[in-house]
Write an enzyme that holds these catalytic residues in place. Structure first.
Site, PDB file in Angstrom:
ATOM      1  N   GLY A 173      44.948  37.346  51.371  1.00  0.00           N
ATOM      2  CA  GLY A 173      44.135  36.148  51.574  1.00  0.00           C
ATOM      3  C   GLY A 173      42.773  36.255  50.909  1.00  0.00           C
ATOM      4  O   GLY A 173      42.555  37.117  50.062  1.00  0.00           O
ATOM      5  N   LEU A 208      41.620  34.049  48.879  1.00  0.00           N
ATOM      6  CA  LEU A 208      42.221  33.915  47.549  1.00  0.00           C
ATOM      7  C   LEU A 208      41.220  33.458  46.495  1.00  0.00           C
ATOM      8  O   LEU A 208      40.303  32.691  46.769  1.00  0.00           O
ATOM      9  CB  LEU A 208      43.391  32.920  47.607  1.00  0.00           C
ATOM     10  CG  LEU A 208      44.511  33.277  48.584  1.00  0.00           C
ATOM     11  CD1 LEU A 208      45.658  32.268  48.460  1.00  0.00           C
ATOM     12  CD2 LEU A 208      45.033  34.692  48.368  1.00  0.00           C
ATOM     13  N   HIS A 234      44.550  35.880  42.414  1.00  0.00           N
ATOM     14  CA  HIS A 234      45.733  35.605  43.243  1.00  0.00           C
ATOM     15  C   HIS A 234      46.469  34.379  42.704  1.00  0.00           C
ATOM     16  O   HIS A 234      47.706  34.352  42.661  1.00  0.00           O
ATOM     17  CB  HIS A 234      45.331  35.319  44.691  1.00  0.00           C
ATOM     18  CG  HIS A 234      44.604  36.434  45.378  1.00  0.00           C
ATOM     19  ND1 HIS A 234      43.274  36.360  45.691  1.00  0.00           N
ATOM     20  CD2 HIS A 234      45.029  37.639  45.832  1.00  0.00           C
ATOM     21  CE1 HIS A 234      42.901  37.470  46.317  1.00  0.00           C
ATOM     22  NE2 HIS A 234      43.953  38.263  46.416  1.00  0.00           N
TER      23      HIS A 234
HETATM   24  P1  AMP Z   1      44.831  41.572  47.600  1.00  0.00           P
HETATM   25  O1  AMP Z   1      44.771  40.247  48.299  1.00  0.00           O
HETATM   26  O2  AMP Z   1      43.503  42.110  47.207  1.00  0.00           O
HETATM   27  O3  AMP Z   1      45.705  42.568  48.320  1.00  0.00           O
HETATM   28  O4  AMP Z   1      45.559  41.294  46.219  1.00  0.00           O
HETATM   29  C1  AMP Z   1      46.817  40.679  46.183  1.00  0.00           C
HETATM   30  C2  AMP Z   1      47.352  40.733  44.787  1.00  0.00           C
HETATM   31  O5  AMP Z   1      46.458  40.045  43.915  1.00  0.00           O
HETATM   32  C3  AMP Z   1      47.465  42.163  44.243  1.00  0.00           C
HETATM   33  O6  AMP Z   1      48.670  42.295  43.501  1.00  0.00           O
HETATM   34  C4  AMP Z   1      46.256  42.287  43.361  1.00  0.00           C
HETATM   35  O7  AMP Z   1      46.406  43.227  42.322  1.00  0.00           O
HETATM   36  C5  AMP Z   1      46.161  40.872  42.818  1.00  0.00           C
HETATM   37  N1  AMP Z   1      44.801  40.632  42.322  1.00  0.00           N
HETATM   38  C6  AMP Z   1      43.634  40.814  42.994  1.00  0.00           C
HETATM   39  N2  AMP Z   1      42.589  40.555  42.182  1.00  0.00           N
HETATM   40  C7  AMP Z   1      43.092  40.224  40.977  1.00  0.00           C
HETATM   41  C8  AMP Z   1      42.522  39.853  39.714  1.00  0.00           C
HETATM   42  N3  AMP Z   1      41.207  39.789  39.534  1.00  0.00           N
HETATM   43  N4  AMP Z   1      43.358  39.568  38.697  1.00  0.00           N
HETATM   44  C9  AMP Z   1      44.706  39.638  38.854  1.00  0.00           C
HETATM   45  N5  AMP Z   1      45.313  39.979  40.018  1.00  0.00           N
HETATM   46  C10 AMP Z   1      44.525  40.267  41.064  1.00  0.00           C
END
Ligand code: AMP
Length: 288
Positions: free
Chosen positions: A31, A33, A37
């Site tokens: 979340g 987001l 995301h």
């Molecule tokens: P999180 O909500 O931080 O657990 O992230 C969920 C997914 O979003 C994970 O696969 C992260 O690697 C991806 N994600 C987070 N930040 C970025 C970003 N800046 N660019 C691409 N993917 C991201």
């Protein structure tokens, strides 16, 4: 967009879509987001017949002294974003259902989970691999989308998916950045204006190292030293050059590598990385 709150409901919905002949794409998140995301959710919508996202702030991947309690929770905005993207189902398990009182099963991935974030957050990848296994068992996706922003996490999930014969294709999506280069992260919300400016030295130093590797710098220690110097305004956790697949440290830039950094800016721990593939040596026409 349908909201599903239990693993049984999620699985039943997913199986019904598969029975209709759809492939299922899945983007797991915690979340808060942002566009990073969104890029995963958009890819799932674009590439699969049916797209599922999940929001679950996973207590198993936070140590007691970490930011589980203050982790940003922005459910209404998250729901609107996913709905706007065209995600078909949002899975929202509760911590009580995920980890009931007698819960005692964990997934440990060897090798790739050592070093980097696995070194400084020893509890972390066990928590991640466990929750993603459980999410996979509820969603039963064909393809699952993860961000290069968490490149080691992606390597851990890919290894877990392969070793446990899940049959799920793991897709790694590029890092989405702010216009000035800062990698998007839910934790950027913690940064005050001065810290936000200071945090820029992380991506700036990585990009500069990318240019130096592109210019022929091969020595891993020299690459890392340059990044450390550029990140002097932060409290560095690690700066490492590793094999892009195994996550093992390399001495030279002689294969596809991941240059990864983690640092504290004030009370906020940020991570970022770049991938670099050296050009294949030119064929020597005089040989053979
Ligand atoms: P999180 O909500 O931080 O657990 O992230 C969920 C997914 O979003 C994970 O696969 C992260 O690697 C991806 N994600 C987070 N930040 C970025 C970003 N800046 N660019 C691409 N993917 C991201």
């Amino acid at each position: 967009m349908i909201l599903l709150e239990t693993a049984d409901a999620m699985r039943a919905w997913s199986r019904a879509r598969r029975a209709e002949g759809h492939t299922i794409g899945f983007a797991p998140t915690m979340g808060a987001l942002h566009e990073g995301h969104a890029s995963l959710a958009r890819a799932a919508v674009r590439e699969c017949g049916v797209a599922v996202a999940s929001i679950f702030v996973n207590p198993a991947q936070f140590a007691p002294n970490e930011d589980f309690d203050k982790y940003p929770r922005t459910f209404e905005a998250d729901r609107a974003m996913l709905e706007g993207i065209g995600v078909h189902a949002l899975y929202l398990p509760s911590a009580r259902d995920m980890y009931p009182e007698s819960y005692s099963t964990y997934v440990e991935v060897g090798g790739v989970s050592q070093g980097l974030c696995g070194g400084s957050r020893p509890h972390f990848f066990r928590g991640v691999a466990t929750v993603v296994t459980k999410l996979f068992n509820a969603v039963e996706p064909d393809r699952a989308y993860f961000g290069q922003k968490d490149a080691q996490q992606c390597a851990v999930i890919r290894r877990m998916a392969r070793d446990l014969d899940t049959g799920i294709e793991i897709v790694q999506m590029p890092i989405v950045r702010e216009a000035d280069g800062l990698a998007m992260s839910s934790r950027n919300r913690y940064l005050g204006p001065e810290e936000r400016t200071r945090a820029l030295c992380i991506s700036r130093s990585l990009f500069e190292a990318g240019r130096r590797m592109g210019g022929g710098l091969k020595d891993a220690a020299a690459v890392a030293a340059g990044v450390r110097e550029g990140m002097a305004e932060t409290r560095i956790d690690y700066v490492e050059l590793v094999d892009a697949e195994t996550m093992r440290p390399v001495a030279a830039v002689d294969r596809p590598v991941l240059l990864a950094a983690a640092a504290w800016v004030g009370d906020t721990r940020l991570i970022d990385n770049i991938l670099f593939t050296p050009e294949a040596p030119k064929e020597d026409a005089s040989c053979c």
